[in-house]
Design a protein around this motif. Sequence first.
Motif, PDB file in Angstrom:
ATOM      1  N   ARG B 110       1.133  -1.457  -0.263  1.00  0.00           N
ATOM      2  CA  ARG B 110      -0.163  -0.179  -0.338  1.00  0.00           C
ATOM      3  C   ARG B 110       0.680   1.330  -0.433  1.00  0.00           C
ATOM      4  O   ARG B 110       0.655   2.208  -0.609  1.00  0.00           O
ATOM      5  CB  ARG B 110      -1.152  -0.384   1.265  1.00  0.00           C
ATOM      6  CG  ARG B 110      -0.406   0.576   2.814  1.00  0.00           C
ATOM      7  CD  ARG B 110      -1.469  -0.213   3.743  1.00  0.00           C
ATOM      8  NE  ARG B 110      -0.521  -0.638   4.670  1.00  0.00           N
ATOM      9  CZ  ARG B 110      -0.637   0.233   5.876  1.00  0.00           C
ATOM     10  NH1 ARG B 110      -0.859   1.041   5.948  1.00  0.00           N
ATOM     11  NH2 ARG B 110       0.112  -0.488   6.699  1.00  0.00           N
ATOM     12  N   ARG B 111       2.147   0.738   0.986  1.00  0.00           N
ATOM     13  CA  ARG B 111       2.182   2.275   0.581  1.00  0.00           C
ATOM     14  C   ARG B 111       3.978   2.713  -0.910  1.00  0.00           C
ATOM     15  O   ARG B 111       3.736   3.947  -1.257  1.00  0.00           O
ATOM     16  CB  ARG B 111       3.917   2.289   1.697  1.00  0.00           C
ATOM     17  CG  ARG B 111       3.373   2.041   2.927  1.00  0.00           C
ATOM     18  CD  ARG B 111       4.515   2.686   4.240  1.00  0.00           C
ATOM     19  NE  ARG B 111       3.750   2.429   5.107  1.00  0.00           N
ATOM     20  CZ  ARG B 111       3.668   1.262   5.771  1.00  0.00           C
ATOM     21  NH1 ARG B 111       4.915   0.430   5.448  1.00  0.00           N
ATOM     22  NH2 ARG B 111       3.344   1.089   6.797  1.00  0.00           N
ATOM     23  N   LEU B 206      10.463   5.416  15.578  1.00  0.00           N
ATOM     24  CA  LEU B 206       9.521   5.908  17.019  1.00  0.00           C
ATOM     25  C   LEU B 206       9.589   4.365  17.536  1.00  0.00           C
ATOM     26  O   LEU B 206       9.519   4.932  18.958  1.00  0.00           O
ATOM     27  CB  LEU B 206       8.884   5.812  16.353  1.00  0.00           C
ATOM     28  CG  LEU B 206       8.266   7.222  15.518  1.00  0.00           C
ATOM     29  CD1 LEU B 206       6.395   6.936  15.345  1.00  0.00           C
ATOM     30  CD2 LEU B 206       8.676   8.531  16.097  1.00  0.00           C
ATOM     31  N   ARG B 207      10.520   3.625  18.242  1.00  0.00           N
ATOM     32  CA  ARG B 207      10.559   2.501  18.981  1.00  0.00           C
ATOM     33  C   ARG B 207       8.288   2.548  19.330  1.00  0.00           C
ATOM     34  O   ARG B 207       8.387   2.272  20.616  1.00  0.00           O
ATOM     35  CB  ARG B 207      10.732   2.695  20.219  1.00  0.00           C
ATOM     36  CG  ARG B 207      12.476   3.733  19.795  1.00  0.00           C
ATOM     37  CD  ARG B 207      13.169   3.354  21.353  1.00  0.00           C
ATOM     38  NE  ARG B 207      13.655   2.058  21.822  1.00  0.00           N
ATOM     39  CZ  ARG B 207      14.481   2.381  22.793  1.00  0.00           C
ATOM     40  NH1 ARG B 207      14.921   3.022  23.475  1.00  0.00           N
ATOM     41  NH2 ARG B 207      14.487   1.250  23.484  1.00  0.00           N
ATOM     42  N   CYS B 208       7.839   2.241  18.163  1.00  0.00           N
ATOM     43  CA  CYS B 208       6.259   2.268  18.855  1.00  0.00           C
ATOM     44  C   CYS B 208       6.624   0.626  18.599  1.00  0.00           C
ATOM     45  O   CYS B 208       5.384  -0.212  19.351  1.00  0.00           O
ATOM     46  CB  CYS B 208       5.536   2.941  17.603  1.00  0.00           C
ATOM     47  SG  CYS B 208       5.972   1.974  15.790  1.00  0.00           S
ATOM     48  N   TYR B 209       7.075  -0.102  18.564  1.00  0.00           N
ATOM     49  CA  TYR B 209       7.073  -1.552  18.250  1.00  0.00           C
ATOM     50  C   TYR B 209       6.441  -2.227  17.347  1.00  0.00           C
ATOM     51  O   TYR B 209       5.785  -3.681  17.142  1.00  0.00           O
ATOM     52  CB  TYR B 209       7.870  -1.796  19.201  1.00  0.00           C
ATOM     53  CG  TYR B 209       8.713  -1.634  20.650  1.00  0.00           C
ATOM     54  CD1 TYR B 209       9.929  -1.685  20.387  1.00  0.00           C
ATOM     55  CD2 TYR B 209       8.426  -1.081  21.956  1.00  0.00           C
ATOM     56  CE1 TYR B 209      11.066  -1.607  20.653  1.00  0.00           C
ATOM     57  CE2 TYR B 209       9.031  -1.265  22.275  1.00  0.00           C
ATOM     58  CZ  TYR B 209      10.831  -0.759  22.388  1.00  0.00           C
ATOM     59  OH  TYR B 209      11.550  -0.013  23.043  1.00  0.00           O
ATOM     60  N   ALA B 210       6.174  -1.518  16.127  1.00  0.00           N
ATOM     61  CA  ALA B 210       4.832  -2.156  15.870  1.00  0.00           C
ATOM     62  C   ALA B 210       5.487  -3.394  14.870  1.00  0.00           C
ATOM     63  O   ALA B 210       4.864  -4.157  14.938  1.00  0.00           O
ATOM     64  CB  ALA B 210       4.429  -0.973  14.634  1.00  0.00           C
ATOM     65  N   ALA B 214       3.944  -7.273  15.348  1.00  0.00           N
ATOM     66  CA  ALA B 214       2.761  -7.730  13.935  1.00  0.00           C
ATOM     67  C   ALA B 214       3.505  -8.818  13.747  1.00  0.00           C
ATOM     68  O   ALA B 214       3.147  -9.602  13.217  1.00  0.00           O
ATOM     69  CB  ALA B 214       2.744  -6.810  12.972  1.00  0.00           C
ATOM     70  N   GLN B 237      15.006   8.318  22.597  1.00  0.00           N
ATOM     71  CA  GLN B 237      15.538   7.781  21.275  1.00  0.00           C
ATOM     72  C   GLN B 237      16.975   8.011  20.671  1.00  0.00           C
ATOM     73  O   GLN B 237      18.042   8.435  19.847  1.00  0.00           O
ATOM     74  CB  GLN B 237      14.972   9.206  21.002  1.00  0.00           C
ATOM     75  CG  GLN B 237      13.820   8.800  20.548  1.00  0.00           C
ATOM     76  CD  GLN B 237      13.128   7.941  19.525  1.00  0.00           C
ATOM     77  OE1 GLN B 237      12.831   7.060  20.144  1.00  0.00           O
ATOM     78  NE2 GLN B 237      13.079   8.188  18.862  1.00  0.00           N
ATOM     79  N   ALA B 266       4.050  -3.356   8.760  1.00  0.00           N
ATOM     80  CA  ALA B 266       3.795  -2.582   9.923  1.00  0.00           C
ATOM     81  C   ALA B 266       4.458  -1.310  10.556  1.00  0.00           C
ATOM     82  O   ALA B 266       3.301  -0.293  10.805  1.00  0.00           O
ATOM     83  CB  ALA B 266       3.374  -3.396  11.273  1.00  0.00           C
ATOM     84  N   PRO B 268       5.235   1.823  11.218  1.00  0.00           N
ATOM     85  CA  PRO B 268       4.438   3.074  10.795  1.00  0.00           C
ATOM     86  C   PRO B 268       4.830   4.366   9.423  1.00  0.00           C
ATOM     87  O   PRO B 268       4.715   5.263   9.265  1.00  0.00           O
ATOM     88  CB  PRO B 268       4.347   3.865  11.699  1.00  0.00           C
ATOM     89  CG  PRO B 268       4.623   3.575  12.554  1.00  0.00           C
ATOM     90  CD  PRO B 268       5.397   2.018  12.190  1.00  0.00           C
ATOM     91  N   VAL B 269       6.680   4.409   9.663  1.00  0.00           N
ATOM     92  CA  VAL B 269       7.651   5.509   9.262  1.00  0.00           C
ATOM     93  C   VAL B 269       7.959   4.579   8.307  1.00  0.00           C
ATOM     94  O   VAL B 269       9.405   5.063   7.111  1.00  0.00           O
ATOM     95  CB  VAL B 269       8.169   5.471  10.243  1.00  0.00           C
ATOM     96  CG1 VAL B 269       7.723   7.182  11.084  1.00  0.00           C
ATOM     97  CG2 VAL B 269       9.116   4.742  10.782  1.00  0.00           C
ATOM     98  N   ALA B 275      15.739  -5.537   6.447  1.00  0.00           N
ATOM     99  CA  ALA B 275      17.068  -5.122   5.939  1.00  0.00           C
ATOM    100  C   ALA B 275      18.540  -6.505   6.930  1.00  0.00           C
ATOM    101  O   ALA B 275      19.240  -7.227   7.103  1.00  0.00           O
ATOM    102  CB  ALA B 275      18.002  -4.101   5.721  1.00  0.00           C
TER     103      ALA B 275
END
Lengths: 355, 315, 51
Positions: B110-111, B206-210, B214, B237, B266, B268-269, B275
């Motif tokens: 989608r991106r 962001l360290r959101c851990y998505a 996921a 950070q 997942a 967000p950025v 990798a």
Amino acid sequence: MKVIKIEKKDWAGGIGKIQDGYRLFGPVRGENFHDFKALEKGESPDLNFQNTRLSPKSVVYPQTEVLFEYSLDEKEVDHHVMKDAVKDYSPKAVLGIRPCDAAAFLLVKRNFDAPDYKDPYWLKSYDATTFIGAACNNPCSTCFCTTAGSGPFCEEGLDILLVDATDCYYAKAITAKGENLLKNAGWNTEADGGAAEKIETLKKEAEAKISSSVASNQLKSKSTNELYEASFWEDVSFACINCGTCTYLCPTCWCFDIQDENSGSSGIRMRNWDSCMFPLFTIHGTGHNPRGTKLHRVRQRFMHKLKYYVDKYDNGIQCVGCGRCVRACPVNIDIRRVCDMMNSYDSKACACSEK
Amino acid sequence: MLGYIDKIKEISKRLLDEGKVDMIIGFKKGTMPMMNEPCFVKTPDEASKLVWDSNCGINLANYLTDRKEKIGVIAKGCDSRNIVTHIIENKIKRENLVIIGVPCKGMIDRRKISAMFDAEVRQVSEEGDAIIVKGNGFEEKLKKSDLLQDNCSTCIHRNPALYDELAAPLVEEQKDIDKYADVRKIETMQPSEKWDYFDNLLSGCLRCYACRNACPLCYCPTCFVDEANPQWVGKSQDETDIRTFHFLRAYHCAGRCTDCGACERACPVGINVRAFTKKLEKDCFEMFGWEAGISIEKRPPLDTFKPDDPGKFIK
Amino acid sequence: MEHMGVEPGRLNFSWISSAESSKFVDVVKGVTETVKALGPNNNFKKAAKVA
């Protein structure tokens, strides 16, 4: 307040004039999306954007912020004493913040500027900032600001509203702070009488483009316990993976965690954004976690934004309708749907699960 | 792949009707273009809400961890491989599962699609091998094969590795795929270039851990970054802490990762988290001939010892 | 580790039995020499202060 006309050719020049008096921030295009960054000298914000991926809250409230420094070296006189970290509260300006994001700071302010407790770091940083809003001529399909207490031309929380009228900008000074910035930038041509009308037309057009909405009018009258016990939470929370995306991208989420970090004989005390989506957010020293499952945590996020906040401040929901969480959620959990479910929830009628 | 859905609904309804499962885990239509939401279905009537299209990239094995019910789960190739891994690692019991296998033709990115257009993409639909993208004032028909998620374009296990029912005939696997071209590109860099490459890669984290959340492999009750006593990793950070999280997480996935792409999808950025994991996936393949999640009979290379295990790194 | 930019030679693995004292000495000497030749490590050092 008066409206100033800024010719587009004078835009960059004006920014040049204020870049020494203010630390400037604005939307900058990265590889795939825009984000708010500190602008280099001579750099203009890129206003050709719908909205940034991350909210601009970090301009006032960085993800990691050092509060104190200390030394553990006993040879120093003030060892083991917390000293205020050196901070820069000199004037800064955000060029091109969307009205919804500026309004979000006011919601957050209710928390950081409460009668009993004031957060000096947030407040000083906020007070040092002048917000130049870029009115939103082309909102996204996920924007629901007009039903979340804001709007594409909303002036709440802004010092200047900047309207792109194609061949020029109109800058409406809203506060003295804003007027001051316009003066410093040398933008002083007062617009003719037609400007106000033009702004009004553009505003109407933009508002008409908002295709998405939430209903929140019943939330206050709902019983907190009944909403808390509602049967739909299992369904709402099922997909959630408990990442922090929604809360970190949200302009109105303010929670943080305080940490000390030592390096040799010195250290810092800092605060970092935290998220109610994380189990660690609520776990007790005993190991007990009062919000032990993801259902608890998902419910907490929505109940806080859409019920507790509404009850506590009697000033609407803790959401400005920017739609970031809707767009970025990895599993498509949609606050618009949850808000409507909560707003229309009837515990007696609800033998069913969802809509 | 649109044609699969009737069969998926039919099987799901039947399994629920016959009481063979307590719930079906699948997807329902999302509220955003190119998004579907994982969901559960507990009654035969509700099976009608299930959907299947090229936007089902989320790995549903992630929703099975430690569940005790009898579950029917809809599984494309990579999901099934992670289900196998879950079974091997005792995170779910084989006898509690009815796996509804879906031969997969790849999920769309989608991106990538959003980035192709200046204006907002508002509606995306598919017709056979074509993807139709619509926004205000534009409509374009694109080839699906150009829009696949990166991991899908190099996938050689599109068919489920383990299944009890099939939603469609098996598809032909992709042949002559150079799966590790991107890893080799990094391998040829100088150490400092490598360091900078990963610094740059993680600069937006962001360290959101998505990515972690996921991932079906990341089921630790307390992740090492969340440990408080002792605290292994700082919370700020700081780039050292951010990198520590990413590379250690990748190590924890060594020999287990199926390159399902859930982490990357997942984020967000838009960080290519793969990798890190892909290098370890490549090493496991080259050193041990191992591909994760292909069979429930074989033990993974990192929990077995063989006298001929490669050990050149030990001096 | 080398894949993400740690120089070859900085990280070393060895398998030494408690009876192999001379191997231990050799390995330690070897590792010390390699690491000294690489110079000081500049990666993975936490910045003194976070801004």
